[in-house]
Scaffold this active site. Structure first.
Site, mmCIF file in Angstrom:
data_model
loop_
_atom_site.group_PDB
_atom_site.id
_atom_site.type_symbol
_atom_site.label_atom_id
_atom_site.label_comp_id
_atom_site.label_asym_id
_atom_site.label_seq_id
_atom_site.Cartn_x
_atom_site.Cartn_y
_atom_site.Cartn_z
ATOM 1 N N HIS A 89 1.464 -1.030 0.195
ATOM 2 C CA HIS A 89 0.293 -0.065 0.429
ATOM 3 C C HIS A 89 1.043 1.028 0.005
ATOM 4 C CE1 HIS A 89 -2.969 2.783 1.152
ATOM 5 N NE2 HIS A 89 -4.245 2.047 0.881
ATOM 6 N N PHE A 90 1.219 1.875 -1.232
ATOM 7 C CA PHE A 90 1.195 0.738 -2.219
ATOM 8 C C PHE A 90 3.008 0.555 -3.001
ATOM 9 C CE2 PHE A 90 -2.158 3.537 -1.981
ATOM 10 C CZ PHE A 90 -3.202 3.176 -1.984
#
Lengths: 84, 148
Positions: B52-53
């Site tokens: 993430h991410f």
């Protein structure tokens, strides 16, 4: 707060209960049971109590909370607390 | 920086454990104001940044909320230590949150929680997460406390 009549307060509290419980005001009978008739769970009840406390700058004692069963019991409790 | 409760004390109180512990330290407890201030240091080693991410390490909003919820449990424990000592179950009732700014690896996330209504079996709190004194997240959290 002192200038508001109990009728006005009742109207405001009705609106507040209706907003939180998502029960339309027309269905919010004064003696309807929160749990059985209105489908209110304990978290919604807590939200009603916290909102009422904030709006009217009062504190509802924890031991009184168990006595709240219907919209009318909220008005009665408020009336008692505001007279003090 | 003050250190009211260290990570060992936090781990004694919170039922959440690694890898789901999102408070590193308690910086301030004000019982009169029903307020707690906690800290979560974010490092690129935090496992959630891996996904993430990739290449853009942003703390997931739900985890910021989890960090605020865990801080709320710590506040409850500070105000009601006798109940907290019984290791109750804490459960979320309702959350209203607003996200204002992303929180990134390297940030020091300050978690501020104020009790609006703290009862023996439930609580309503206002919570904010800040980085460098800028509010990144605001939330109202309602939780229940059940002694099993």
């Amino acid at each position: 707060m002192a200038n508001k009549s109990m009728d006005e307060i009742k109207k405001e509290v009705r609106k507040l209960i209706s907003d939180i419980t998502e029960v339309p005001e027309k269905d919010l009978k004064d003696d309807a049971s929160f749990v059985e008739d209105l489908g209110v769970d304990s978290m919604m009840a807590l939200e009603v109590i916290a909102s009422v406390e904030k709006k009217y700058k009062i504190v509802i004692p924890e031991e009184k909370i168990a006595t709240i069963r219907t919209p009318k019991s909220v008005y009665d409790l408020l009336e008692g607390l505001m007279e003090k | 920086m003050e250190n009211i409760w260290d990570i060992n004390k936090i781990q004694e109180i919170l039922p959440q454990k690694y890898p789901f512990l999102f408070v590193d330290r308690v910086l301030e407890i004000n019982e009169a104001e029903k307020k707690i201030v906690c800290l979560k240091n974010l490092t690129i080693n935090d496992y959630f940044f891996e996904g993430h991410f990739p290449g853009n390490p942003v703390m997931p909003g739900v985890l910021i909320l989890e960090a605020l919820a865990q801080s709320s449990i710590l506040l409850f424990a500070a105000l009601k230590p006798d109940i907290a000592a019984k290791k109750p179950i804490f459960y979320l009732g309702k959350v209203e949150a607003r996200y204002l700014k992303p929180v990134l690896a390297g940030d020091q996330l300050i978690l501020e929680v104020r009790g609006e209504k703290m009862m023996n079996n439930a609580g309503v709190v206002k919570a904010r997460a800040l980085v460098n004194n800028v509010v990144t997240t605001e939330a109202q959290i309602m939780f229940g406390v059940k002694i099993s």
